[in-house]
Design a protein around this motif. Structure first.
Motif, PDB file in Angstrom:
ATOM      1  N   ALA A 135       0.665  -1.187  -0.133  1.00 52.92           N
ATOM      2  CA  ALA A 135      -0.097   0.111  -0.069  1.00 52.92           C
ATOM      3  C   ALA A 135       0.908   1.246   0.187  1.00 52.92           C
ATOM      4  N   GLU A 136       1.968   1.043   0.639  1.00 54.84           N
ATOM      5  CA  GLU A 136       2.987   2.212   0.640  1.00 54.84           C
ATOM      6  C   GLU A 136       3.385   2.513  -0.926  1.00 54.84           C
ATOM      7  N   LEU A 137       3.670   1.599  -1.635  1.00 55.03           N
ATOM      8  CA  LEU A 137       4.105   1.724  -2.847  1.00 55.03           C
ATOM      9  C   LEU A 137       2.819   2.353  -3.509  1.00 55.03           C
ATOM     10  N   ALA A 138       1.683   1.873  -3.615  1.00 55.04           N
ATOM     11  CA  ALA A 138       0.616   2.456  -4.124  1.00 55.04           C
ATOM     12  C   ALA A 138       0.450   4.101  -3.796  1.00 55.04           C
ATOM     13  N   GLY A 139       0.604   4.549  -2.547  1.00 59.14           N
ATOM     14  CA  GLY A 139       0.373   5.805  -2.108  1.00 59.14           C
ATOM     15  C   GLY A 139       1.755   6.736  -2.696  1.00 59.14           C
ATOM     16  N   ARG A 140       2.955   6.204  -2.526  1.00 58.42           N
ATOM     17  CA  ARG A 140       4.086   6.876  -3.052  1.00 58.42           C
ATOM     18  C   ARG A 140       3.722   7.366  -4.589  1.00 58.42           C
ATOM     19  N   PHE A 141       3.340   6.102  -5.357  1.00 60.99           N
ATOM     20  CA  PHE A 141       3.255   6.266  -6.900  1.00 60.99           C
ATOM     21  C   PHE A 141       1.991   7.499  -7.138  1.00 60.99           C
ATOM     22  N   MET A 142       1.007   7.029  -6.197  1.00 57.02           N
ATOM     23  CA  MET A 142      -0.136   8.090  -6.491  1.00 57.02           C
ATOM     24  C   MET A 142       0.204   9.631  -6.338  1.00 57.02           C
ATOM     25  N   LEU A 143       1.274   9.924  -5.385  1.00 63.93           N
ATOM     26  CA  LEU A 143       1.766  11.106  -5.105  1.00 63.93           C
ATOM     27  C   LEU A 143       2.468  11.569  -6.477  1.00 63.93           C
ATOM     28  N   GLU A 144       3.441  10.835  -7.069  1.00 64.00           N
ATOM     29  CA  GLU A 144       4.180  11.165  -8.279  1.00 64.00           C
ATOM     30  C   GLU A 144       3.428  11.242  -9.293  1.00 64.00           C
ATOM     31  N   CYS A 145       2.308  10.493  -9.189  1.00 58.99           N
ATOM     32  CA  CYS A 145       1.203  10.896 -10.638  1.00 58.99           C
ATOM     33  C   CYS A 145       0.378  12.055 -10.239  1.00 58.99           C
ATOM     34  N   GLY A 146       0.890  12.930  -9.359  1.00 61.87           N
ATOM     35  CA  GLY A 146       0.204  14.254  -9.035  1.00 61.87           C
ATOM     36  C   GLY A 146      -1.119  14.128  -8.620  1.00 61.87           C
ATOM     37  N   ALA A 147      -1.612  13.211  -7.926  1.00 60.71           N
ATOM     38  CA  ALA A 147      -2.742  13.340  -7.514  1.00 60.71           C
ATOM     39  C   ALA A 147      -3.106  14.339  -6.176  1.00 60.71           C
ATOM     40  N   SER A 148      -3.992  14.991  -5.864  1.00 57.49           N
ATOM     41  CA  SER A 148      -4.017  16.080  -4.917  1.00 57.49           C
ATOM     42  C   SER A 148      -5.078  15.756  -3.831  1.00 57.49           C
ATOM     43  N   GLU A 149      -6.241  14.963  -4.212  1.00 60.82           N
ATOM     44  CA  GLU A 149      -7.432  15.083  -3.458  1.00 60.82           C
ATOM     45  C   GLU A 149      -7.805  13.451  -3.486  1.00 60.82           C
ATOM     46  N   LEU A 150      -7.558  12.493  -2.452  1.00 58.89           N
ATOM     47  CA  LEU A 150      -7.649  11.085  -2.406  1.00 58.89           C
ATOM     48  C   LEU A 150      -8.726  10.803  -1.854  1.00 58.89           C
ATOM     49  N   LEU A 151      -9.352   9.637  -2.446  1.00 58.06           N
ATOM     50  CA  LEU A 151     -10.461   8.822  -1.819  1.00 58.06           C
ATOM     51  C   LEU A 151      -9.648   7.439  -1.547  1.00 58.06           C
ATOM     52  N   ILE A 152      -9.689   6.817  -0.375  1.00 60.84           N
ATOM     53  CA  ILE A 152      -9.490   5.644  -0.014  1.00 60.84           C
ATOM     54  C   ILE A 152     -10.622   4.672   0.261  1.00 60.84           C
ATOM     55  N   LEU A 153     -10.745   3.530  -0.608  1.00 59.80           N
ATOM     56  CA  LEU A 153     -11.926   2.578  -0.462  1.00 59.80           C
ATOM     57  C   LEU A 153     -11.254   1.577   0.558  1.00 59.80           C
ATOM     58  N   LYS A 154     -11.566   1.786   1.782  1.00 59.88           N
ATOM     59  CA  LYS A 154     -10.985   0.800   2.856  1.00 59.88           C
ATOM     60  C   LYS A 154     -11.670  -0.464   2.657  1.00 59.88           C
ATOM     61  N   GLY A 155     -11.130  -1.534   2.912  1.00 60.69           N
ATOM     62  CA  GLY A 155     -11.723  -2.993   3.220  1.00 60.69           C
ATOM     63  C   GLY A 155     -12.317  -2.953   4.601  1.00 60.69           C
ATOM     64  N   PRO A 156     -13.067  -4.241   4.643  1.00 60.24           N
ATOM     65  CA  PRO A 156     -13.673  -4.747   5.910  1.00 60.24           C
ATOM     66  C   PRO A 156     -13.034  -4.393   7.148  1.00 60.24           C
ATOM     67  N   ASN A 157     -13.681  -3.731   8.065  1.00 64.06           N
ATOM     68  CA  ASN A 157     -12.954  -3.190   9.305  1.00 64.06           C
ATOM     69  C   ASN A 157     -12.286  -4.530  10.130  1.00 64.06           C
ATOM     70  N   GLN A 158     -12.963  -5.549  10.027  1.00 64.27           N
ATOM     71  CA  GLN A 158     -12.510  -6.578  10.963  1.00 64.27           C
ATOM     72  C   GLN A 158     -11.045  -7.446  10.528  1.00 64.27           C
ATOM     73  N   LEU A 159     -10.856  -7.000   9.312  1.00 63.45           N
ATOM     74  CA  LEU A 159      -9.746  -7.653   8.701  1.00 63.45           C
ATOM     75  C   LEU A 159      -8.348  -6.778   8.973  1.00 63.45           C
ATOM     76  N   THR A 160      -7.393  -7.413   9.327  1.00 68.05           N
ATOM     77  CA  THR A 160      -5.913  -6.920   9.669  1.00 68.05           C
ATOM     78  C   THR A 160      -5.350  -6.496   8.372  1.00 68.05           C
ATOM     79  N   SER A 161      -5.698  -7.274   7.284  1.00 70.21           N
ATOM     80  CA  SER A 161      -5.057  -6.784   6.094  1.00 70.21           C
ATOM     81  C   SER A 161      -5.570  -5.437   5.366  1.00 70.21           C
TER      82      SER A 161
END
Lengths: 326, 326
Positions: A158-184
Motif C-alpha cells: 500500500a505504501e508503494l501505491a501511495g508513493r506512486f499516487m503522489l508521483e502521478c500528481g493526485a491531490s485529493e484522494l479517496l481511499i476505499l478501505k476494506g472490511p473493518n475486521q480484517l487486519t489486511s
C-alpha cells in the motif's frame, strides 16, 4: 462393490491380514500377499479411503476455507492451492464462509469431523485459534495467534501505491478501505497513509466491502458530493474496478481527471478499459507456499519459517498517468 | 479428544450401546440414554462423521467437479451449489478437473472412495457413465448418457444472439467457437448459424478456448487478417471479453465499427467498457436446480424430470448498437 471381507474369503486369509496388507502396517507372508493381490484384481476391489482414514486417522483431504469464491482473487488462490495439493497427492475440499464467522466455525467443525489431514484458511476471525491438533495454515490474512501463516506484505504494497499516487500528481484522494475486521485492510490503509500523510494532500477514507457492485455505488455517491477527488486507492481490485465503473457513469475521465490504483493483481484488472494499475500480490506463490507449509506440517517436518511474508509489486497500467520507475 | 470408548466407560455402558445411540439404529434403554447424554456433555465428545460414514455408508458431503474455477462462470455456479447444499445440511467438496479427462477420473475415484453422498459434475466427457450407485447429476453440460442433467438451452440462446446480431446490422461475422469436445459449444454454434445462415452474411468460425488471454490473441490475429469483420459472437463471456480487449488494442471501436455478443452472463460483463451484450444463463438457478435434483436422488425421491433445460435470455448492454425489443 467388493468389500475387504470378500477379498479375505477369496484369498483364504483373515480380514486382519488383508487390512495389514492394505494399510502396510504389519507382516504379511509372501503366499498370503500373492493371494490377496490376486483376489483384489479378480474382485476389482478398491480399498476405500474412509476405512483407511478410520484406521490411520489420516486422510489425504485438505480443507480450504475461503470467504467468497465470487471475488476473483480467491479462485486464483484456490487454484494454486489445489494444483499444489494435487502434486503431493492431496485432494482439496473447498468451503465458502461468506465472511460469516458462524459459517466459518461450521466448516471448521465439519472438516475436523471428516478427519482432513490439514486445513488452509482465509479467516474472518483474526483471533482464530488451534482447537484441535489438525495442522492448519492461515492464508492471505494473518491471525493474531500462533497459527502459521502465509500473507502478502500489505503495508509495503500500500505504501508503494501511495508513493506512486503522489508521483502521478493526485491531490485529493479517496481511499476505499476494506472490511473493518480484517487486519489486511487495516495494514493497507496504514501503508497508504504512511506514504501520503503530511504531504498537503486532502484525504477521505470510506469503508467499502470487497464487492464490485457495492464499491461502484459507494464511489458513485461519494464522487457526486466530492467532485474534486482526483485519485482513488481501492483496497482490493474489485473495489477499484467498481470505482472505475462509477467514474464511467459520472463521465469522469480515467486517468485524465481521476487516477485509480487497486490492490490484488487479479487477471481481470488487465481486461478493464482502461486497464487497472494495481499492487499485484503474488497470488499463485501465496497459495503454493501455504500448501507446501501445510504439507510439511502434516508430514511432521519442522517448519523453518512459521510466518511467511511475500512482497507484492506495483503493476502500472492505464488508470494512472505516469510511467513507473523502480 | 474424547472417543466413543471414553463415553462408554464414563456412561458405564458398552461401546455398541453408544454406537446405537449415536447412529440411532437400535434400542437404547432410558437410563443408558441419559447416562450417555451426560457423558457426551461432560467429555465434550463430538461423534465423528468418518465413523458414522463407515457404519451408514453415507456422508453429508457432496462432490462438485468443475473444469476451471478461474473461469468466472464456475465460481458463480459453485456458489449456487454450495449455498443450496448448505441449506440442506450438506457440505461441498470442490475439485477442478482443468478440462483434463484423466484428472476428472482421478477426482471421481477419490470422491467415490470418500463415500460422498452424491456428485455434481460439469464433465469434459460427454460419454460419462454411472460407474457406481452414488447419485450423480450433470451440470451445465449434458452427457449423452442416462445421467440426470441440468443445462441451459444453448441452442435457443445462441439463436437469440444470431438474430439480434443481424438486427444490429453486422454483415461479416467471426464466431469464437468453444472447445470441440463440448456438446454445449456445438449447440451454441448450431443455434447461432441457424439464425444467420442464408442471410447473405459472411461467416468465419474459429476455435477458441474459454480463456481470456487465448481469446484475445486469437481474435487479435484474426482481425489483422480480416479487418472487415464487424461482428463477433463469443461462445462464452470470457471469449467475448478477450475479443473486446483485442479490438481495443487494434483501435477498433466497439460497437461503432464492430459489435460483440457473448454467452454466459457472468457479473464481469457489467464491468468491461463498453459493457458486454450477452446471452445470460440463469447461473444461480442452474446450480440450485442441480443441487436440489441431486439431493432428491440422494434421499431416494423419484425425479419428476431427469433432464432439465433452463432458457437463457439476451441481455443487451453496450457492445451492440441497437435496443432490443422482445
Amino acid at each position: 462393490m467388493a468389500t475387504i471381507h470378500d477379498v479375505a474369503r477369496r484369498a483364504n486369509v483373515s480380514v486382519a491380514t488383508v487390512s495389514r496388507y492394505i494399510n502396510q502396517n504389519g507382516y504379511v507372508g509372501k503366499k498370503s500377499k500373492e493371494a490377496i493381490e490376486r483376489a483384489i484384481k479378480e474382485l476389482n476391489f478398491v480399498p476405500n479411503n474412509v476405512a483407511r482414514t478410520l484406521s490411520t486417522k489420516k486422510s489425504n483431504l485438505i480443507g480450504l476455507i475461503i470467504p467468497d469464491i465470487k471475488n476473483p482473487f480467491f479462485p486464483e488462490l484456490a487454484r494454486a492451492v489445489e494444483d499444489t495439493a494435487y502434486r503431493f497427492g492431496y485432494t482439496v475440499i473447498l468451503c465458502n464462509s461468506d465472511e460469516d464467522p458462524l459459517k466459518e466455525k461450521h466448516y471448521l467443525k465439519v472438516l475436523t469431523q471428516e478427519y482432513v489431514a490439514g486445513i488452509i484458511i482465509t479467516s474472518t476471525d483474526e483471533g482464530i485459534s488451534r482447537e484441535t491438533d489438525i495442522p492448519i495454515v492461515a492464508l492471505d490474512r494473518a491471525p493474531k495467534t500462533d497459527i502459521p501463516s502465509v500473507t502478502t506484505n500489505n503495508k509495503l504494497g500500500a505504501e508503494l501505491a501511495g508513493r506512486f499516487m503522489l508521483e502521478c500528481g493526485a491531490s485529493e484522494l479517496l481511499i476505499l478501505k476494506g472490511p473493518n475486521q480484517l487486519t489486511s485492510s487495516e495494514e493497507r490503509l496504514e501503508g497508504f497513509l504512511k506514504a501520503v500523510e503530511g504531504k498537503n494532500i486532502k484525504i477521505h477514507v470510506v469503508d467499502s466491502p470487497y464487492e464490485l457492485h457495492d464499491a461502484e455505488n459507494i464511489t458513485y455517491e461519494f464522487l457526486q458530493k466530492h467532485p474534486s477527488v482526483d485519485g482513488i486507492f481501492g483496497s482490493s481490485d474489485v473495489s477499484a474496478i467498481g470505482a472505475l465503473k462509477a467514474c464511467e457513469k459520472l463521465g469522469k475521465k480515467v486517468p485524465d481527471e481521476l487516477q485509480i490504483i487497486g490492490f490484488d493483481g487479479i487477471q481481470l484488472g488487465n481486461y478493464t478499459t482502461p486497464s487497472l494499475t494495481t499492487v499485484a500480490q503474488k497470488i499463485y506463490q501465496l497459495g503454493e507456499t501455504a500448501t507446501e507449509l501445510l504439507i510439511n506440517e502434516i508430514e511432521g517436518k519442522s517448519l523453518e519459517e512459521k510466518n511467511i511474508l511475500i512482497n507484492p509489486e506495483l503493476v502500472v497500467r492505464e488508470t494512472t498517468r505516469k510511467e513507473f520507475k523502480q
